[in-house]
Design a protein around this motif. Structure first.
Motif, PDB file in Angstrom:
ATOM      1  N   UNK A  78       1.917  15.170  24.596  1.00 61.08           N
ATOM      2  CA  UNK A  78       1.105  15.769  25.663  1.00 61.08           C
ATOM      3  C   UNK A  78       1.898  16.296  26.849  1.00 61.08           C
ATOM      4  N   UNK A  79       3.104  15.807  27.081  1.00 58.67           N
ATOM      5  CA  UNK A  79       3.873  16.280  28.233  1.00 58.67           C
ATOM      6  C   UNK A  79       5.078  17.099  27.810  1.00 58.67           C
ATOM      7  N   UNK A  80       5.120  17.533  26.560  1.00 52.73           N
ATOM      8  CA  UNK A  80       6.195  18.395  26.078  1.00 52.73           C
ATOM      9  C   UNK A  80       5.746  19.845  26.110  1.00 52.73           C
ATOM     10  N   UNK A  81       6.680  20.726  26.389  1.00 51.48           N
ATOM     11  CA  UNK A  81       6.415  22.154  26.243  1.00 51.48           C
ATOM     12  C   UNK A  81       6.653  22.599  24.808  1.00 51.48           C
ATOM     13  N   UNK A  82       7.636  21.972  24.151  1.00 51.81           N
ATOM     14  CA  UNK A  82       7.992  22.327  22.779  1.00 51.81           C
ATOM     15  C   UNK A  82       8.182  21.049  21.976  1.00 51.81           C
ATOM     16  N   UNK A  83       7.621  21.006  20.778  1.00 55.47           N
ATOM     17  CA  UNK A  83       7.940  19.979  19.788  1.00 55.47           C
ATOM     18  C   UNK A  83       8.712  20.686  18.677  1.00 55.47           C
ATOM     19  N   UNK A  84       9.945  20.286  18.482  1.00 48.78           N
ATOM     20  CA  UNK A  84      10.823  20.934  17.514  1.00 48.78           C
ATOM     21  C   UNK A  84      11.081  19.977  16.360  1.00 48.78           C
ATOM     22  N   UNK A  85      10.521  20.269  15.195  1.00 44.75           N
ATOM     23  CA  UNK A  85      10.583  19.397  14.021  1.00 44.75           C
ATOM     24  C   UNK A  85      11.635  19.912  13.044  1.00 44.75           C
ATOM     25  N   UNK A  86      12.392  18.981  12.460  1.00 40.77           N
ATOM     26  CA  UNK A  86      13.493  19.367  11.583  1.00 40.77           C
ATOM     27  C   UNK A  86      13.328  18.906  10.137  1.00 40.77           C
ATOM     28  N   UNK A  87      12.201  18.296   9.796  1.00 44.74           N
ATOM     29  CA  UNK A  87      11.993  17.831   8.416  1.00 44.74           C
ATOM     30  C   UNK A  87      10.621  18.285   7.934  1.00 44.74           C
ATOM     31  N   UNK A  88      10.512  18.747   6.696  1.00 49.12           N
ATOM     32  CA  UNK A  88       9.184  19.091   6.184  1.00 49.12           C
ATOM     33  C   UNK A  88       8.257  17.880   6.116  1.00 49.12           C
ATOM     34  N   UNK A  89       8.824  16.675   5.947  1.00 50.54           N
ATOM     35  CA  UNK A  89       7.991  15.467   5.916  1.00 50.54           C
ATOM     36  C   UNK A  89       7.163  15.314   7.192  1.00 50.54           C
ATOM     37  N   UNK A  90       7.711  15.781   8.303  1.00 54.08           N
ATOM     38  CA  UNK A  90       7.026  15.610   9.579  1.00 54.08           C
ATOM     39  C   UNK A  90       5.758  16.450   9.684  1.00 54.08           C
ATOM     40  N   UNK A  91       5.607  17.416   8.808  1.00 57.67           N
ATOM     41  CA  UNK A  91       4.356  18.179   8.800  1.00 57.67           C
ATOM     42  C   UNK A  91       3.167  17.269   8.509  1.00 57.67           C
ATOM     43  N   UNK A  92       3.426  16.174   7.759  1.00 60.50           N
ATOM     44  CA  UNK A  92       2.350  15.236   7.436  1.00 60.50           C
ATOM     45  C   UNK A  92       1.907  14.427   8.648  1.00 60.50           C
ATOM     46  N   UNK A  93       2.745  14.363   9.668  1.00 59.61           N
ATOM     47  CA  UNK A  93       2.402  13.595  10.870  1.00 59.61           C
ATOM     48  C   UNK A  93       1.671  14.432  11.907  1.00 59.61           C
ATOM     49  N   UNK A 143       2.000  23.779   1.413  1.00 59.35           N
ATOM     50  CA  UNK A 143       2.215  23.237   2.764  1.00 59.35           C
ATOM     51  C   UNK A 143       2.963  24.237   3.637  1.00 59.35           C
ATOM     52  N   UNK A 144       3.907  24.969   3.046  1.00 64.61           N
ATOM     53  CA  UNK A 144       4.631  25.984   3.815  1.00 64.61           C
ATOM     54  C   UNK A 144       3.689  27.082   4.298  1.00 64.61           C
ATOM     55  N   UNK A 145       2.775  27.511   3.428  1.00 61.94           N
ATOM     56  CA  UNK A 145       1.824  28.552   3.828  1.00 61.94           C
ATOM     57  C   UNK A 145       0.895  28.058   4.940  1.00 61.94           C
ATOM     58  N   UNK A 146       0.484  26.789   4.838  1.00 62.55           N
ATOM     59  CA  UNK A 146      -0.359  26.214   5.886  1.00 62.55           C
ATOM     60  C   UNK A 146       0.414  26.103   7.200  1.00 62.55           C
ATOM     61  N   UNK A 147       1.662  25.638   7.118  1.00 64.60           N
ATOM     62  CA  UNK A 147       2.486  25.518   8.323  1.00 64.60           C
ATOM     63  C   UNK A 147       2.685  26.872   8.984  1.00 64.60           C
ATOM     64  N   UNK A 148       2.826  27.897   8.178  1.00 62.02           N
ATOM     65  CA  UNK A 148       3.027  29.238   8.723  1.00 62.02           C
ATOM     66  C   UNK A 148       1.828  29.676   9.560  1.00 62.02           C
ATOM     67  N   UNK A 149       0.626  29.230   9.173  1.00 61.94           N
ATOM     68  CA  UNK A 149      -0.573  29.611   9.922  1.00 61.94           C
ATOM     69  C   UNK A 149      -0.741  28.788  11.196  1.00 61.94           C
ATOM     70  N   UNK A 150      -0.229  27.577  11.204  1.00 60.21           N
ATOM     71  CA  UNK A 150      -0.497  26.653  12.315  1.00 60.21           C
ATOM     72  C   UNK A 150       0.665  26.509  13.308  1.00 60.21           C
ATOM     73  N   UNK A 151       1.898  26.763  12.857  1.00 57.14           N
ATOM     74  CA  UNK A 151       3.080  26.478  13.666  1.00 57.14           C
ATOM     75  C   UNK A 151       3.925  27.726  13.852  1.00 57.14           C
ATOM     76  N   UNK A 152       4.938  27.588  14.699  1.00 60.17           N
ATOM     77  CA  UNK A 152       6.007  28.591  14.792  1.00 60.17           C
ATOM     78  C   UNK A 152       7.133  28.140  13.855  1.00 60.17           C
ATOM     79  N   UNK A 153       7.788  29.081  13.231  1.00 59.96           N
ATOM     80  CA  UNK A 153       8.857  28.743  12.294  1.00 59.96           C
ATOM     81  C   UNK A 153      10.171  29.387  12.724  1.00 59.96           C
TER      82      UNK A 153
END
Length: 403
Positions: A78-93, A143-153
């Motif tokens: 909630x207090x971050x401007x950017x969340x930067x994820x480095x593992x595809x597993x984290x998409x599940x979280x 999951x990649x196609x879904x991530x593409x719609x919801x996140x920045x890559x």
């Protein structure tokens, strides 16, 4: 900006995450919280980074790491401007967390940094039953196609673009060449830098070292997969090669200088056909000739720049012969080192791309918070604008949690 960087798979000292991206963010004055498996990897956060310890996701043991990551995202997101994820597993979280954040106010810009071809990498995972690999590959692509719609890559390779329907910025794995001229390559020490596994040629490395001994020594730097660890320990014990294990990035790179050559013995695997081995770029940057198997991007670099030799897959005698040739031929060795170093300085230099990486994150934050479209890759998004956006974000959410 306030940036939350998260990995449960990579080593906390990962060169791309810590030494390139986080370093570039610090250079620009942004605040970073780095969540990674510090304890599990036997390391501590660097003094300039606020570290959060997470469990490590390894093999089939991933549930605890994902639960911890989900809790972290709920607390710090909630207090971050950017969340930067480095593992595809984290998409599940993410799903429930992002919904909660969006209910509270403008959600942080959530970015997935795509390091590899995840679906192709599953083929090499011994812990994945063969019968499950085809359906898992299908699930990963979905999951990649879904991530593409919801996140920045962000993509680590141009070749990854074909997996996605939209255009995404590419942040390649490049080197940071040492400032001064490196020493010339010697003729009696070969170095391997990186993770050691069967598919990365660990057993080929041992066989090559046996063929070179005692005239040329082989030094392996990197953590090893469980199924090759015993073989490496035995080879080190018997004096076949020197296995130094994992070393922090700065210490590992220092071991390159003055080496006869740097080795990349990747096997012909789908995940390696679209990736440029970072180790090859590092060898070039440190003035070390390259001996590599013909993975397409590595072979293209070596042949285009004349910075080493290409040898067949899984052929230790050919690798040993190439290294002996470099040891005998000082002109070939010195020319390869010089040409590789020049290419790394001009074309493969992270220093030329670091600002663009930070600019991209700043532009995305400005676009999300101000509601003003900003072209991808716009340089100089403006720290003042971004910080103002952060204040607007904080005002909208009124978060009581400390960063």
């Amino acid at each position: 900006m306030r940036i939350l960087v998260v990995t449960v798979v990579h080593h906390p000292e990962d060169a791309r995450i810590l030494h390139r991206e986080i370093a570039a963010l610090h250079e620009r004055g942004h605040e970073v919280v780095y969540a990674a498996p510090f304890t599990a990897r036997g390391t501590a956060p660097r003094p300039e980074v606020e570290g959060v310890d997470l469990p490590r996701a390894s093999g089939r043991d991933r549930v605890a790491a994902l639960r911890a990551a989900r809790s972290l995202l709920a607390e710090r997101g909630p207090v971050a401007d950017v969340i930067l994820l480095h593992d595809p597993e984290l998409l599940l979280a993410l799903p429930g967390t992002l919904r909660r954040l969006r209910r509270e106010g403008p959600a942080p810009v959530t970015v997935w940094d795509v390091h590899e071809d995840t679906a192709a990498a599953l083929v090499m995972k011994a812990w994945v039953p063969r019968v499950l690999r085809p359906p898992l590959r299908t699930a990963v692509r979905a999951a990649e196609r879904l991530a593409e719609r919801r996140l920045r890559l962000l993509l680590a390779e141009d070749a990854y673009r074909s997996r996605f329907r939209r255009a995404h910025p590419v942040v390649p794995n490049l080197a940071t060449p040492p400032a001064g001229p490196p020493p010339p390559p010697g003729n009696d020490r070969v170095v391997y830098l990186g993770q050691l596994s069967r598919a990365r040629g660990a057993l080929d490395l041992i066989a090559t070292a046996r063929l070179l001994a005692p005239d040329v020594g082989v030094e392996a730097i990197g953590a090893a997969d469980p199924d090759v660890r015993d073989a490496l320990q035995a080879a080190d014990r018997d004096g076949v090669l020197r296995w130094r294990g994992f070393l922090p990035n700065d210490r590992a790179l220092a071991r390159l200088e003055g080496a006869l050559a740097g080795l990349s013995l990747l096997h012909d695997q789908p995940n390696y056909r679209h990736s440029r081995p970072t180790k090859v770029v590092e060898y070039m940057a440190h003035g070390v000739p390259v001996v590599t198997t013909p993975t397409p991007l590595a072979a293209e670099l070596v042949e285009r720049h004349g910075c080493g030799l290409v040898v067949p897959y899984e052929d230790p005698p050919a690798a040993a012969a190439a290294l002996r040739r470099l040891a005998r031929d000082s002109r070939l060795r010195l020319d390869a080192a010089r040409l590789g170093r020049a290419a790394a300085l001009s074309e493969l230099n992270w220093g030329h791309r670091a600002a663009g990486f930070v600019d991209q994150l700043e532009a995305w934050v400005e676009e999300e918070t101000a509601g003003v479209p900003v072209a991808a890759g716009t340089a100089g998004a403006g720290q003042g604008v971004v910080r103002g956006a952060r204040r607007r974000r904080a005002g909208a959410r009124v978060p009581a949690r400390p960063w």
